[in-house]
Design a protein around this motif. Structure first.
Motif, PDB file in Angstrom:
ATOM      1  N   GLN A 187       9.802 -11.674  -0.722  1.00 58.34           N
ATOM      2  CA  GLN A 187       9.320 -11.436   0.640  1.00 58.34           C
ATOM      3  C   GLN A 187       8.838 -10.009   0.795  1.00 58.34           C
ATOM      4  N   ILE A 188       9.574  -9.113   0.214  1.00 54.97           N
ATOM      5  CA  ILE A 188       9.197  -7.708   0.276  1.00 54.97           C
ATOM      6  C   ILE A 188       7.866  -7.497  -0.433  1.00 54.97           C
ATOM      7  N   ALA A 189       7.752  -8.157  -1.561  1.00 51.99           N
ATOM      8  CA  ALA A 189       6.518  -8.028  -2.336  1.00 51.99           C
ATOM      9  C   ALA A 189       5.331  -8.518  -1.522  1.00 51.99           C
ATOM     10  N   LYS A 190       5.539  -9.607  -0.836  1.00 51.81           N
ATOM     11  CA  LYS A 190       4.458 -10.158  -0.029  1.00 51.81           C
ATOM     12  C   LYS A 190       4.099  -9.198   1.100  1.00 51.81           C
ATOM     13  N   GLU A 191       5.112  -8.655   1.695  1.00 46.64           N
ATOM     14  CA  GLU A 191       4.911  -7.731   2.803  1.00 46.64           C
ATOM     15  C   GLU A 191       4.134  -6.502   2.345  1.00 46.64           C
ATOM     16  N   LEU A 192       4.543  -5.966   1.250  1.00 46.06           N
ATOM     17  CA  LEU A 192       3.890  -4.766   0.747  1.00 46.06           C
ATOM     18  C   LEU A 192       2.481  -5.076   0.256  1.00 46.06           C
ATOM     19  N   GLY A 193       2.399  -6.133  -0.448  1.00 45.98           N
ATOM     20  CA  GLY A 193       1.107  -6.499  -1.011  1.00 45.98           C
ATOM     21  C   GLY A 193       0.809  -5.685  -2.251  1.00 45.98           C
ATOM     22  N   GLY A 194       0.107  -6.293  -3.161  1.00 44.08           N
ATOM     23  CA  GLY A 194      -0.290  -5.557  -4.356  1.00 44.08           C
ATOM     24  C   GLY A 194       0.808  -5.422  -5.388  1.00 44.08           C
ATOM     25  N   VAL A 195       1.937  -5.994  -5.088  1.00 46.70           N
ATOM     26  CA  VAL A 195       3.020  -5.963  -6.071  1.00 46.70           C
ATOM     27  C   VAL A 195       3.672  -7.331  -6.176  1.00 46.70           C
ATOM     28  N   THR A 196       4.294  -7.552  -7.278  1.00 46.20           N
ATOM     29  CA  THR A 196       5.012  -8.806  -7.462  1.00 46.20           C
ATOM     30  C   THR A 196       6.476  -8.580  -7.133  1.00 46.20           C
ATOM     31  N   ARG A 197       7.195  -9.664  -7.067  1.00 43.77           N
ATOM     32  CA  ARG A 197       8.608  -9.518  -6.761  1.00 43.77           C
ATOM     33  C   ARG A 197       9.311  -8.800  -7.911  1.00 43.77           C
ATOM     34  N   ASN A 198       8.776  -8.982  -9.103  1.00 43.15           N
ATOM     35  CA  ASN A 198       9.349  -8.275 -10.248  1.00 43.15           C
ATOM     36  C   ASN A 198       9.242  -6.779 -10.064  1.00 43.15           C
ATOM     37  N   ALA A 199       8.084  -6.371  -9.596  1.00 42.02           N
ATOM     38  CA  ALA A 199       7.866  -4.949  -9.352  1.00 42.02           C
ATOM     39  C   ALA A 199       8.877  -4.441  -8.338  1.00 42.02           C
ATOM     40  N   VAL A 200       9.073  -5.240  -7.320  1.00 37.33           N
ATOM     41  CA  VAL A 200      10.007  -4.851  -6.264  1.00 37.33           C
ATOM     42  C   VAL A 200      11.419  -4.718  -6.826  1.00 37.33           C
TER      43      VAL A 200
ATOM     44  N   ARG B  83       5.673   3.094   1.284  1.00 36.60           N
ATOM     45  CA  ARG B  83       5.971   1.783   0.696  1.00 36.60           C
ATOM     46  C   ARG B  83       7.422   1.712   0.244  1.00 36.60           C
ATOM     47  N   VAL B  84       7.884   2.799  -0.335  1.00 39.21           N
ATOM     48  CA  VAL B  84       9.279   2.836  -0.759  1.00 39.21           C
ATOM     49  C   VAL B  84      10.198   2.687   0.441  1.00 39.21           C
ATOM     50  N   GLU B  85       9.772   3.299   1.511  1.00 37.04           N
ATOM     51  CA  GLU B  85      10.586   3.231   2.723  1.00 37.04           C
ATOM     52  C   GLU B  85      10.695   1.794   3.207  1.00 37.04           C
ATOM     53  N   THR B  86       9.551   1.149   3.226  1.00 36.14           N
ATOM     54  CA  THR B  86       9.545  -0.258   3.625  1.00 36.14           C
ATOM     55  C   THR B  86      10.421  -1.084   2.702  1.00 36.14           C
ATOM     56  N   LEU B  87      10.287  -0.795   1.442  1.00 36.13           N
ATOM     57  CA  LEU B  87      11.082  -1.505   0.454  1.00 36.13           C
ATOM     58  C   LEU B  87      12.569  -1.341   0.752  1.00 36.13           C
ATOM     59  N   LYS B  88      12.963  -0.099   0.935  1.00 34.43           N
ATOM     60  CA  LYS B  88      14.378   0.175   1.203  1.00 34.43           C
ATOM     61  C   LYS B  88      14.850  -0.565   2.445  1.00 34.43           C
ATOM     62  N   ARG B  89      14.026  -0.439   3.494  1.00 31.60           N
ATOM     63  CA  ARG B  89      14.418  -1.049   4.755  1.00 31.60           C
ATOM     64  C   ARG B  89      14.609  -2.555   4.603  1.00 31.60           C
ATOM     65  N   MET B  90      13.598  -3.170   4.024  1.00 30.19           N
ATOM     66  CA  MET B  90      13.653  -4.624   3.914  1.00 30.19           C
ATOM     67  C   MET B  90      14.781  -5.080   2.995  1.00 30.19           C
ATOM     68  N   TRP B  91      14.955  -4.336   1.931  1.00 26.40           N
ATOM     69  CA  TRP B  91      16.011  -4.714   0.981  1.00 26.40           C
ATOM     70  C   TRP B  91      17.368  -4.618   1.669  1.00 26.40           C
ATOM     71  N   THR B  92      17.508  -3.545   2.438  1.00 23.28           N
ATOM     72  CA  THR B  92      18.761  -3.356   3.162  1.00 23.28           C
ATOM     73  C   THR B  92      18.966  -4.456   4.189  1.00 23.28           C
ATOM     74  N   GLU B  93      17.860  -4.898   4.731  1.00 23.85           N
ATOM     75  CA  GLU B  93      17.950  -5.946   5.739  1.00 23.85           C
ATOM     76  C   GLU B  93      18.276  -7.301   5.134  1.00 23.85           C
ATOM     77  N   GLY B  94      18.267  -7.316   3.836  1.00 26.18           N
ATOM     78  CA  GLY B  94      18.610  -8.564   3.181  1.00 26.18           C
ATOM     79  C   GLY B  94      17.425  -9.440   2.837  1.00 26.18           C
ATOM     80  N   GLN B  95      16.259  -8.861   2.965  1.00 27.77           N
ATOM     81  CA  GLN B  95      15.064  -9.633   2.623  1.00 27.77           C
ATOM     82  C   GLN B  95      15.020  -9.829   1.110  1.00 27.77           C
ATOM     83  N   SER B  96      14.434 -10.919   0.709  1.00 25.64           N
ATOM     84  CA  SER B  96      14.359 -11.184  -0.724  1.00 25.64           C
ATOM     85  C   SER B  96      13.233 -10.369  -1.344  1.00 25.64           C
ATOM     86  N   ALA B  97      13.343 -10.202  -2.635  1.00 23.56           N
ATOM     87  CA  ALA B  97      12.352  -9.395  -3.341  1.00 23.56           C
ATOM     88  C   ALA B  97      10.948  -9.956  -3.178  1.00 23.56           C
TER      89      ALA B  97
END
Length: 190
Positions: free
Chosen positions: A23-36, A7-21
């Motif tokens: 969006q990342i939260a939605k992708e990961l699921g189970g977390v809010t954007r705040n968590a991200v 999950r951290v890997e996905t987070l890093k990748r997406m964040w680096t790609e410029g995805q918004s928090a």
DNA sequence: CCCTGATTCGC
DNA sequence: GCGAATCAGG
């Protein structure tokens, strides 16, 4: 949910790609954007700048290298951090910042063509276009209608921007003209 | 109003 | 470490 390696890997990748928090939260699921965002900070990659911003930071540092001589802050080394500034930088390179690709999202817009769309729906669309929010590309979100209106090469170009139907890229009116059943039955009443 | 990231602070 | 609440902005 916990921050597994994956999950951290996905987070890093997406964040680096410029995805918004979010969006990342939605992708990961189970977390809010705040968590991200929180995680992003903890990971120390709050600065999303790959390398483009380093230059900017360096420039800013240069500009702000005048010690204001604050009397309330007797700090021994107030100098600029150890930022390497190679002489590679030309005087004024074209401001061509490479932005991350905007998440285009769903299938893109079949412009209204000479199809067999019910005149009713067409009329509806025309009406909607008058009440549309007329938002720009930047303002598109996952819940704004992505129906384009006008010529992209012109100033007279905008997206509908009304609230989309959940799960659809367009608002109701545009959905009705965007997705035509293979066989259109035109026995409406009127 | 929708959204963005940043920060704080109790857990 | 985690993330909800809050802040600050577009």
């Amino acid at each position: 949910m916990s921050w597994t390696d994956e999950r951290v890997e996905t987070l890093k990748r997406m964040w680096t790609e410029g995805q918004s928090a979010s969006q990342i939260a939605k992708e990961l699921g189970g977390v809010t954007r705040n968590a991200v965002i929180g995680k992003v900070h903890r990971l120390g990659l709050s600065n999303r700048a790959g390398s483009a911003t380093e230059k900017v930071a360096a420039e800013e540092a240069k500009v702000a290298d005048v010690p204001p001589a604050p009397k309330s802050e007797p700090e021994p080394d107030t100098s600029v951090p150890e930022v390497e500034e190679p002489s590679t930088q030309s005087a004024s390179p074209p401001a061509s910042n490479r932005r991350a690709i905007i998440p285009a999202g769903q299938p893109l817009p079949p412009q209204p063509s000479a199809n067999e769309i019910s005149p009713e729906a067409l009329e509806n669309v025309r009406k909607v276009e008058k009440t549309a929010k007329k938002i720009s590309l930047m303002e598109l979100t996952e819940r704004t209608c992505k129906w384009p209106v006008g010529d992209p090469a012109t100033e007279n170009f905008w997206f509908c921007g009304l609230n989309v139907q959940p799960g659809k890229p367009y608002c109701e009116a545009h959905v009705s003209v965007a997705f035509q059943p293979m066989s259109s039955r035109r026995d409406r009443k009127r």
